[in-house]
Design an enzyme around this catalytic site. Structure first.
Site, PDB file in Angstrom:
ATOM      1  N   GLU A   1       0.808  -1.234   0.000  1.00 22.11           N
ATOM      2  CA  GLU A   1       0.000   0.000   0.000  1.00 22.11           C
ATOM      3  C   GLU A   1       0.834   1.274   0.000  1.00 22.11           C
ATOM      4  O   GLU A   1       0.548   2.204  -0.736  1.00 22.11           O
ATOM      5  CB  GLU A   1      -0.934   0.032   1.217  1.00 22.11           C
ATOM      6  CG  GLU A   1      -2.254  -0.679   1.031  1.00 22.11           C
ATOM      7  CD  GLU A   1      -2.133  -2.182   1.168  1.00 22.11           C
ATOM      8  OE1 GLU A   1      -1.030  -2.653   1.469  1.00 22.11           O
ATOM      9  OE2 GLU A   1      -3.147  -2.859   0.987  1.00 22.11           O
TER      10      GLU A   1
ATOM     11  N   HIS B   1     -10.689  -4.952  10.447  1.00 20.41           N
ATOM     12  CA  HIS B   1     -11.256  -4.708   9.121  1.00 20.41           C
ATOM     13  C   HIS B   1     -12.537  -3.897   9.176  1.00 20.41           C
ATOM     14  O   HIS B   1     -13.292  -3.894   8.216  1.00 20.41           O
ATOM     15  CB  HIS B   1     -11.523  -6.049   8.410  1.00 20.41           C
ATOM     16  CG  HIS B   1     -10.280  -6.768   7.985  1.00 20.41           C
ATOM     17  ND1 HIS B   1      -9.467  -7.434   8.859  1.00 20.41           N
ATOM     18  CD2 HIS B   1      -9.709  -6.902   6.765  1.00 20.41           C
ATOM     19  CE1 HIS B   1      -8.438  -7.950   8.211  1.00 20.41           C
ATOM     20  NE2 HIS B   1      -8.560  -7.648   6.933  1.00 20.41           N
TER      21      HIS B   1
END
Lengths: 376, 355
Positions: free
Chosen positions: B85, B154
């Protein structure tokens, strides 16, 4: 005569502590069958140009040191004196239509990429005619095809790969030079970038300016492997003497050819040295000896090296170079004068440049009653 | 049918007027398809637009939002990245520096924390630091906030985190109209936009009018929408919770309480004017969000109401309905009690109205 063939010496620093001499040895290669040529042609014109530019950077940085001690420059100020051959040599191997990005030791690059001494110094003193109108400061200067000036160690490397991706996407034969130091070389995001640049064959030249110290930490205390030119693993690499402007230029030309022929990324390590500490708040002698600094100055100074070469090969006279010194000194004095007298940015500018191409909008000030305006 | 045939065979000439009631065409489009179509149209419109992220190409998108795009546009414009990322977000920002218009997908906004330095320091602040020299026309997008059963790492909502930072635009669509119009606006915007989707909304269908299906349908960033008119109390929300507010409003209407429901659409810049106008009309305010209470979106709205003209119109303190102040648990019964439910909204409205 207009030009002269001279063979230059590839220097290798044997260890990080002993700058005894620059013994001529061949350039170090990693995953490359052959490297840049060991001879280089220096024209008188180029020689004088490199001399002038390096001297300008040198004088500009020393003036910044002065102004900082007088508290006219404040905050962070990371000086580049000692490393001039890197910025000037790199620019000699690419063109202004190529792209470049570096970290915070950026004043030299701002100049070689087209900035003027005036606007650089006025930015350091935080004035309205500064290259970033006083909004950026030492670490955030930009010009065409130069993306700063970046304060977060390592972040500039993936940014540079993004610029390279754009070059490839738009079908130009431009490339991007992405610089980082020996300290940054251990950043994870740099390895992420090596991977993607390789996968996608991006036209990027990774350049590690190894000045032996990441702030106060010497290379052998920071890196398990100090062979930074090999750290790209699957990326071909080369290591050259970063104090010799011709070495840097030839290496950069070689790297640029590699990129432009579609072979993907390449990594260069430039062995160099900074005379100042990490920044103006670092005297630079708690983690290294004064003797070491003196030794590099006397034996490997990039400007002296070029000067000696040109003089001993009759490419310029002592008077001529002195003339350049005087002109440079004047340019710096004028710029410093300007930078100390130019007014600070207007308060109206405080909230501007938040968004691009947007109509003006209200910005909250320090209190709910303070309503300020942002212009694009 | 038979009578018509015999009628026509009879040779009688007759002018039959067919009166066609033209019902305005509506299209059932779920949020996923709205996002997909918006990206498709913007990719077609401007060659500089491209999409990169994990699984966006050959997998058709982890949540299928980019389905079909790689087949149509190929490797150059739809790029699968490795799981890095920080690296690919930085690459996306650099591409924006050099004149492209990237859409950088985070598989979920939770993973953006790996790359948050690139979003804030490289993207958000650059136009300011360069005094207007360097633009950053980039969209970061992906699902935000709670999903179902995906547990603590998450499920975080990042509206407050990114909404905090000047230089960014932060957008949080609720329905398909929002998704379509705001994503198009975001891609066409010359500034860095954080686009917060919601995974649980992807499969939910909404009606889109013909006007909304037009190629140039954009919703202005920075403008909230009043989804339901009301007189007694203002409910301000964003993303999935807007739907809960409307459900709560329907239940409360049966008891004679008319809620005005404001869909923020944009977190930054916040449309304070619309909120203030509503509060000045109703006199009461409840904010509803999925994120945590401390230093959140609702906290900001309440502070702004306090500081502005609407305060004098409040009949009761403004309150917030939020996610519970805990990491998201896994077990269904626990998860259900970690997020704001319709009954929490109804309860809060009644408390505020002293019912």
């Amino acid at each position: 005569m207009p030009y002269l063939n001279i063979s230059h010496f590839w220097g290798v620093v044997v260890s990080s502590r002993s700058y005894a001499d620059f013994t001529p040895e061949k350039v170090d290669l990693h995953r490359l069958e052959e490297g840049p040529p060991l001879t280089s042609t220096l024209t008188r014109e180029d020689g004088l140009k490199y001399y002038r530019t390096m001297q300008t950077i040198r004088r500009m940085e020393l003036k910044a040191d002065q102004l900082y001690k007088q508290k006219i420059i404040r905050g962070f100020c990371h000086l580049y004196d000692g490393q001039e051959a890197c910025a000037v040599g790199i620019e000699g191997g690419i063109t202004l239509s190529d792209h470049l990005i570096t970290a915070y030791r950026a004043h030299g690059y701002t100049l070689t990429r087209g900035g003027t001494v005036r606007e650089i110094m006025a930015e350091l003193t935080g004035r309205r005619e500064g290259i970033a109108k006083g909004k950026g400061g030492s670490m955030h200067m930009y010009t065409k095809n130069f993306y700063g000036g970046n304060g977060i160690v390592g972040a500039q490397v993936p940014l540079g790969a993004g610029v390279a991706l754009a070059c490839k996407y738009l079908g130009t034969d431009q490339l991007c030079v992405s610089l980082y130091g020996d300290g940054a070389a251990n950043q994870g995001q740099i390895f992420e970038t090596y991977n993607m640049a390789s996968l996608w064959k991006l036209p990027i030249i990774f350049i590690c300016e190894n000045n032996q110290y990441g702030m106060g930490t010497s290379v052998e205390r920071a890196s398990a492997s100090t062979e930074y030119y090999k750290r790209g693993d699957f990326i071909p690499g080369l290591r050259v003497d970063g104090m010799d402007v011709l070495c840097v230029r030839e290496a950069t030309k070689f790297a640029a050819d590699h990129c432009r022929s579609g072979k993907g990324p390449i990594l260069m390590e430039l062995q160099t040295y900074r005379y100042h500490g990490h920044s103006m708040s670092d005297p630079g002698v708690s983690y290294r000896t004064r003797e070491e600094i003196q030794e590099v100055r006397s034996k490997s100074d990039p400007i002296s090296m070029l000067k000696d070469r040109m003089l001993s090969n009759n490419m310029a006279s002592v008077e001529e170079l002195k003339e350049i010194d005087i002109e440079v000194r004047k340019e710096i004095e004028d710029a410093a004068q300007f930078a100390t007298t130019d007014p600070e940015p207007p308060l109206d500018d405080l909230c501007s440049h938040i968004y691009a191409n947007e109509k003006s909008f209200e910005v909250r000030g320090a209190t709910p009653w303070t309503k300020l305006t942002s212009h694009s | 049918m038979a009578s018509l045939r015999s009628f026509l065979r009879s040779g009688k000439t007759f002018v039959i007027l067919f009166v066609v009631t033209s019902c305005a065409s509506v299209f059932q489009v779920n949020v996923r398809d709205a996002l997909n179509q918006a990206m498709d149209e913007e990719l077609e419109r401007d060659e500089r637009v491209f999409l990169l992220g994990e699984e966006v190409a050959q997998y058709d998108g982890a949540y299928k939002v980019s389905r079909g795009l790689w087949k149509k546009y190929g490797d150059k414009r739809i790029i699968d990245t490795p799981i890095t990322e920080m690296g690919f977000a930085g690459i996306a920002v650099g591409a924006a520096f050099a004149g492209l218009r990237p859409i950088c997908e985070f598989m979920t906004w939770n993973f953006s924390m790996q790359a948050i330095d690139q979003v804030i320091n490289s993207a958000a602040k650059t136009y300011y630091m360069s005094a207007g020299f360097q633009t950053v026309p980039i969209v970061f997008r992906g699902p935000n906030g709670s999903s179902a059963g995906v547990a603590a790492q998450h499920s975080q909502c990042f509206a407050a985190w990114y909404g905090h930072c000047p230089g960014l635009k932060v957008v949080s669509p609720w329905n398909s109209e929002d998704a379509r119009g705001l994503l198009k606006a975001a891609i066409r915007d010359d500034n860095p936009v954080v686009f917060l989707e919601n995974e649980m909304m992807y499969g939910v269908p909404f009606e889109l009018s013909e006007e909304m299906m037009h190629k140039d349908f954009v919703i202005p960033i920075g403008k909230a929408k009043v989804e339901r008119q009301g007189t007694h109390i203002t409910l301000v929300s964003h993303s999935r919770c807007v739907g809960f507010c409307l459900d709560a409003a329907a239940v409360l209407a049966k008891e004679g309480v008319e809620c005005e429901v404001v869909n923020l659409r944009t977190i930054r810049p916040l449309d304070v004017d619309t909120i203030e106008a509503s509060v000045m009309k109703t006199g009461n305010l409840v904010t509803v969000e999925g994120g945590w209470p401390q230093y959140g979106v609702g906290a900001e709205i309440c502070a702004r109401i306090m500081e502005g003209p609407a305060f004098n119109y409040l009949d009761a303190p403004a309150v917030r309905v939020t996610g519970v102040d805990i990491p998201m648990p896994y077990a269904k019964i626990l998860e259900d009690h970690s997020v704001p439910q319709i009954k929490d909204i109804i309860f809060s409205v009644k408390k505020v109205l002293n019912m």
